[in-house]
Scaffold this motif. Structure first.
Motif, PDB file in Angstrom:
ATOM      1  N   ARG A   6       0.850  -1.190   0.000  1.00  0.00           N
ATOM      2  CA  ARG A   6       0.000   0.000   0.000  1.00  0.00           C
ATOM      3  C   ARG A   6       0.887   1.242   0.000  1.00  0.00           C
ATOM      4  N   HIS A   7       0.351   2.318  -0.572  1.00  0.00           N
ATOM      5  CA  HIS A   7       1.068   3.586  -0.607  1.00  0.00           C
ATOM      6  C   HIS A   7       0.186   4.691  -0.048  1.00  0.00           C
ATOM      7  N   GLY A   8       0.841   5.736   0.475  1.00  0.00           N
ATOM      8  CA  GLY A   8       0.125   6.877   1.007  1.00  0.00           C
ATOM      9  C   GLY A   8      -0.471   6.582   2.379  1.00  0.00           C
ATOM     10  N   LEU A   9      -1.161   7.580   2.908  1.00  0.00           N
ATOM     11  CA  LEU A   9      -1.775   7.475   4.232  1.00  0.00           C
ATOM     12  C   LEU A   9      -2.895   8.501   4.281  1.00  0.00           C
ATOM     13  N   ASP A  10      -4.144   8.045   4.342  1.00  0.00           N
ATOM     14  CA  ASP A  10      -5.254   8.998   4.370  1.00  0.00           C
ATOM     15  C   ASP A  10      -5.564   9.395   5.822  1.00  0.00           C
ATOM     16  N   PRO A  11      -6.415  10.420   6.007  1.00  0.00           N
ATOM     17  CA  PRO A  11      -6.689  10.884   7.371  1.00  0.00           C
ATOM     18  C   PRO A  11      -7.215   9.801   8.315  1.00  0.00           C
ATOM     19  N   SER A  12      -8.036   8.874   7.809  1.00  0.00           N
ATOM     20  CA  SER A  12      -8.546   7.821   8.690  1.00  0.00           C
ATOM     21  C   SER A  12      -7.430   6.853   9.094  1.00  0.00           C
ATOM     22  N   GLN A  13      -6.495   6.568   8.180  1.00  0.00           N
ATOM     23  CA  GLN A  13      -5.357   5.718   8.527  1.00  0.00           C
ATOM     24  C   GLN A  13      -4.447   6.437   9.523  1.00  0.00           C
ATOM     25  N   LEU A  14      -4.288   7.735   9.336  1.00  0.00           N
ATOM     26  CA  LEU A  14      -3.482   8.536  10.259  1.00  0.00           C
ATOM     27  C   LEU A  14      -4.097   8.496  11.656  1.00  0.00           C
ATOM     28  N   GLU A  15      -5.406   8.650  11.717  1.00  0.00           N
ATOM     29  CA  GLU A  15      -6.131   8.591  12.987  1.00  0.00           C
ATOM     30  C   GLU A  15      -5.952   7.227  13.654  1.00  0.00           C
ATOM     31  N   ALA A  16      -6.082   6.156  12.883  1.00  0.00           N
ATOM     32  CA  ALA A  16      -5.948   4.807  13.432  1.00  0.00           C
ATOM     33  C   ALA A  16      -4.532   4.555  13.955  1.00  0.00           C
ATOM     34  N   LEU A  17      -3.544   5.105  13.280  1.00  0.00           N
ATOM     35  CA  LEU A  17      -2.155   4.908  13.683  1.00  0.00           C
ATOM     36  C   LEU A  17      -1.797   5.753  14.906  1.00  0.00           C
ATOM     37  N   CYS A  18      -1.893   7.056  14.762  1.00  0.00           N
ATOM     38  CA  CYS A  18      -1.434   7.972  15.812  1.00  0.00           C
ATOM     39  C   CYS A  18      -2.376   8.023  17.008  1.00  0.00           C
ATOM     40  N   GLY A  19      -3.653   7.809  16.783  1.00  0.00           N
ATOM     41  CA  GLY A  19      -4.641   7.911  17.846  1.00  0.00           C
ATOM     42  C   GLY A  19      -4.474   6.896  18.957  1.00  0.00           C
ATOM     43  N   ARG A  20      -3.720   5.843  18.711  1.00  0.00           N
ATOM     44  CA  ARG A  20      -3.546   4.814  19.749  1.00  0.00           C
ATOM     45  C   ARG A  20      -2.228   4.954  20.514  1.00  0.00           C
ATOM     46  N   TRP A  21      -1.415   5.924  20.147  1.00  0.00           N
ATOM     47  CA  TRP A  21      -0.143   6.111  20.844  1.00  0.00           C
ATOM     48  C   TRP A  21      -0.364   6.855  22.162  1.00  0.00           C
ATOM     49  N   PRO A  22       0.426   6.542  23.184  1.00  0.00           N
ATOM     50  CA  PRO A  22       0.232   7.154  24.508  1.00  0.00           C
ATOM     51  C   PRO A  22       0.316   8.681  24.492  1.00  0.00           C
ATOM     52  N   GLY A  23      -0.709   9.309  25.090  1.00  0.00           N
ATOM     53  CA  GLY A  23      -0.705  10.754  25.269  1.00  0.00           C
ATOM     54  C   GLY A  23      -1.079  11.569  24.053  1.00  0.00           C
ATOM     55  N   VAL A  24      -1.461  10.925  22.959  1.00  0.00           N
ATOM     56  CA  VAL A  24      -1.764  11.669  21.732  1.00  0.00           C
ATOM     57  C   VAL A  24      -3.160  12.283  21.809  1.00  0.00           C
ATOM     58  N   THR A  25      -3.210  13.554  21.428  1.00  0.00           N
ATOM     59  CA  THR A  25      -4.489  14.252  21.292  1.00  0.00           C
ATOM     60  C   THR A  25      -4.649  14.656  19.835  1.00  0.00           C
ATOM     61  N   ARG A  26      -5.893  14.832  19.447  1.00  0.00           N
ATOM     62  CA  ARG A  26      -6.223  15.179  18.069  1.00  0.00           C
ATOM     63  C   ARG A  26      -7.103  16.414  18.119  1.00  0.00           C
ATOM     64  N   ASP A  27      -6.810  17.388  17.255  1.00  0.00           N
ATOM     65  CA  ASP A  27      -7.703  18.536  17.138  1.00  0.00           C
ATOM     66  C   ASP A  27      -7.581  19.159  15.762  1.00  0.00           C
TER      67      ASP A  27
END
Length: 132
Positions: A6-27
């Motif tokens: 697979r190539h690239g990274l869409d916003p939902s993939q970004l959310e799935a990846l980074c959203g599970r890391w400790p202390g990460v907030t999204r805004d």
């Protein structure tokens, strides 16, 4: 033989990846920029709607800045290059796994600048094993 990478990274993939890391907030900042932070410090952003081909901007370690910006499809991030941010202008040129590794490095780079106390509270560093 495994399927095509697979190539690239869409916003939902970004959310799935980074959203599970400790202390990460999204805004959302500056209208429509989806921003991920750790300890209140930004480490990656993209347009929420995925426009501009899913362009990603993220923090890199000082020693990797020139190496990465020498690659086709990666430029110094507008307005943030002084802080050693790069912009992947053509995410589809890069394997998803490569982008995921760069974003994990961004998270680790920013997290390392937090207070030792906060770093300890966040627990162990994440890895890419078992990625979504």
């Amino acid at each position: 033989m495994a399927g095509k990478p697979r190539h690239g990274l869409d916003p939902s993939q970004l959310e799935a990846l980074c959203g599970r890391w400790p202390g990460v907030t999204r805004d959302i900042k500056w209208g429509d920029n989806l921003v991920f932070s750790v300890g209140g410090k930004m480490f990656v952003m993209t347009h929420e709607d995925g426009r501009e081909g899913g362009r990603l901007a993220f923090k890199v370690a000082d020693e990797r800045f020139l190496e990465l910006t020498d690659q086709p499809g990666i430029i110094p991030a507008p307005y943030l290059a002084r802080a050693r941010w790069v912009s992947v202008t053509e995410p589809s040129r890069f394997a998803t796994t490569e982008l995921q590794a760069l974003l994990l490095d961004a998270y680790i780079t920013v997290r390392a600048k937090l207070t030792k106390k906060l770093q300890a509270e966040l627990g162990p560093l994440p890895t890419l094993k078992g990625k979504s």
